[in-house]
Design an enzyme around this catalytic site. Structure first.
Site, PDB file in Angstrom:
ATOM      1  N   LEU A 243       0.152  26.763   9.815  1.00 49.38           N
ATOM      2  CA  LEU A 243       0.286  25.640  10.426  1.00 49.38           C
ATOM      3  C   LEU A 243       1.144  26.081  11.839  1.00 49.38           C
ATOM      4  CD1 LEU A 243       0.194  22.525  10.326  1.00 49.38           C
ATOM      5  CD2 LEU A 243       2.648  22.692   9.805  1.00 49.38           C
ATOM      6  N   HIS A 244       0.216  25.983  13.028  1.00 48.82           N
ATOM      7  CA  HIS A 244       0.780  26.424  14.017  1.00 48.82           C
ATOM      8  C   HIS A 244       0.433  25.505  15.472  1.00 48.82           C
ATOM      9  CE1 HIS A 244      -3.254  27.896  14.847  1.00 48.82           C
ATOM     10  NE2 HIS A 244      -2.913  27.906  16.109  1.00 48.82           N
ATOM     11  N   ARG A 245      -0.772  24.674  15.268  1.00 42.16           N
ATOM     12  CA  ARG A 245      -1.308  23.935  16.326  1.00 42.16           C
ATOM     13  C   ARG A 245      -0.092  22.715  17.033  1.00 42.16           C
ATOM     14  NH1 ARG A 245      -6.246  24.663  18.525  1.00 42.16           N
ATOM     15  NH2 ARG A 245      -7.689  25.922  16.990  1.00 42.16           N
ATOM     16  N   ARG A 278       6.558  28.751  16.044  1.00 37.89           N
ATOM     17  CA  ARG A 278       6.957  27.345  16.549  1.00 37.89           C
ATOM     18  C   ARG A 278       7.059  26.367  15.439  1.00 37.89           C
ATOM     19  NH1 ARG A 278       1.714  26.255  18.418  1.00 37.89           N
ATOM     20  NH2 ARG A 278       2.218  27.216  20.596  1.00 37.89           N
TER      21      ARG A 278
END
Length: 397
Positions: A243-245, A278
């Protein structure tokens, strides 16, 4: 017609936004170590990379350029810069250190792209390449494309023609503009070719080539070398999650809903979660849920460890574009934590379900794949020779 004057007019205002008022913040440093991909100079290719997926793609294409007697100069913008997100990929995939490392990161979209444009332009003026090669849809991609266009250097785009049809995504803007500036458009799928045709590219002064996906090349090359992350112990089946967007991490409601779904899934199946920097900064803070005991939290993993996880997982939940394809390569059902995808052929095939960030949709998609294993039709991304096709077109042109 795809003339440079039209491109320049179309890009003028955007470029002003990126570069207005900026002064040089660094001097590009050239690595004195000879690039292992360089050979006796013939046609010179300057390749621009900067983010994790681009390192993977470059690993396949770099070898093909060398085998086809092309001289490559590798430029790393610095967009991904730390050990886990950058250096480990160069080491594991045996990519020689870049000829130039620009060290540009940690800025907003406009500032980052503008400074990359300025620095890449310096490199191109010094190297005077025959072709500039860019990958994908990052800020590094757009900066390289703009720099090449303004210096009248022909541009090649690997992974051309992809569309999410969501203009709110920075990546969508980057890929559309890069395609329009390119003389060679290397498309990974029939869908991406059709997207370009629908936008009128057949009437432009450019070449479109269906070559397959270079990430498939890389998967075939490196899968035999894959290895488990250090210290990982799983008790059987596990779901792999990434999960990074920004559309998920920067939206509190979306992030909370996804984490709640992952925590609930971990009650049925262990979840392995390499956490992007992030995302790591946000978990468990400002009222956001932390991770349940059934979720194994890892630091970001290298490419060989990522391949091992994909080969051994039961299912994937991700908002990554590249990992959606990698799931297909290894016969892994995929829950896509986005509202749309560029890889629509996977959704059409039934091995990828778009879940968005809605907890119930994620849980339902998981249950669907538990009870119904999907088919994985062969050949969606070529034969594993995309890098060779790209290199031959650049050599012959």
């Amino acid at each position: 017609a795809c003339c440079f004057s039209c491109c320049f007019r179309a890009m003028a205002e955007i470029t002003k936004f990126f570069t207005f008022g900026l002064t040089p913040v660094h001097t590009p440093v050239k690595n004195n170590q000879e690039n292992a991909c360089n050979i006796q100079p013939m046609k010179k290719i300057v390749s621009i990379i900067g983010a994790r997926p681009q390192f993977i793609k470059a690993a396949a294409v770099c070898r093909a350029l060398k085998e086809n007697m092309l001289h490559e100069v590798l430029v790393h913008t610095g967009q991904h810069f730390d050990q886990n997100m950058s250096q480990v990929f160069f080491e594991q995939m045996q990519i020689a250190p870049p000829d130039y490392n620009l060290g540009i990161h940690g800025l907003g979209h406009g500032a980052m792209t503008g400074r990359m444009l300025e620095a890449i332009e310096e490199v191109l003026m010094a190297e005077k390449p025959d072709v500039v090669l860019v990958y994908g849809d990052t800020n590094s991609t757009l900066a390289g494309a703009l720099a090449a266009a303004k210096l009248l250097i022909p541009l090649a785009h690997v992974e051309a023609g992809l569309r999410s049809f969501n203009r709110l995504m920075p990546e969508e803007i980057n890929r559309i503009l890069t395609d329009r500036l390119s003389q060679w458009l290397f498309c990974p799928t029939i869908t991406s070719m059709n997207n370009l045709k629908a936008e009128g590219f057949e009437s432009f002064d450019c070449q479109m080539h269906l070559c397959g996906d270079v990430m498939y090349d890389a998967s075939l090359l490196f899968a035999p070398m894959s290895r488990p992350p250090a210290g990982l112990e799983t008790g059987g089946d596990f779901l792999l999650c990434t999960l990074h967007r920004a559309e998920n991490t920067d939206n509190r409601e979306r992030l909370a809903s996804i984490i709640e779904a992952i925590n609930q899934l971990s009650q049925n199946m262990q979840v392995v979660f390499p956490v992007h920097p992030r995302t790591a900064r946000l978990l468990g803070r400002d009222g956001l849920p932390g991770l349940a005991p059934g979720v194994i939290r890892l630091q970001p993993v290298g490419y060989l460890e990522s391949l091992w996880l994909l080969r051994h997982a039961r299912m994937l939940a991700t908002d990554s574009g590249g990992m959606q394809k990698e799931a297909y390569f290894f016969g892994l059902p995929c829950l896509t934590l986005r509202d749309e995808t560029e890889w629509v052929e996977l959704v059409d095939a039934g091995c990828n379900i778009l879940c968005g960030a809605e907890k119930n949709r994620i849980l339902q998609a998981y249950s669907h794949f538990i009870y119904q294993k999907p088919a994985f039709p062969p050949g969606l991304y070529g034969k594993g020779n995309a890098g060779q096709i790209i290199a031959r077109h650049l050599y012959d042109s």
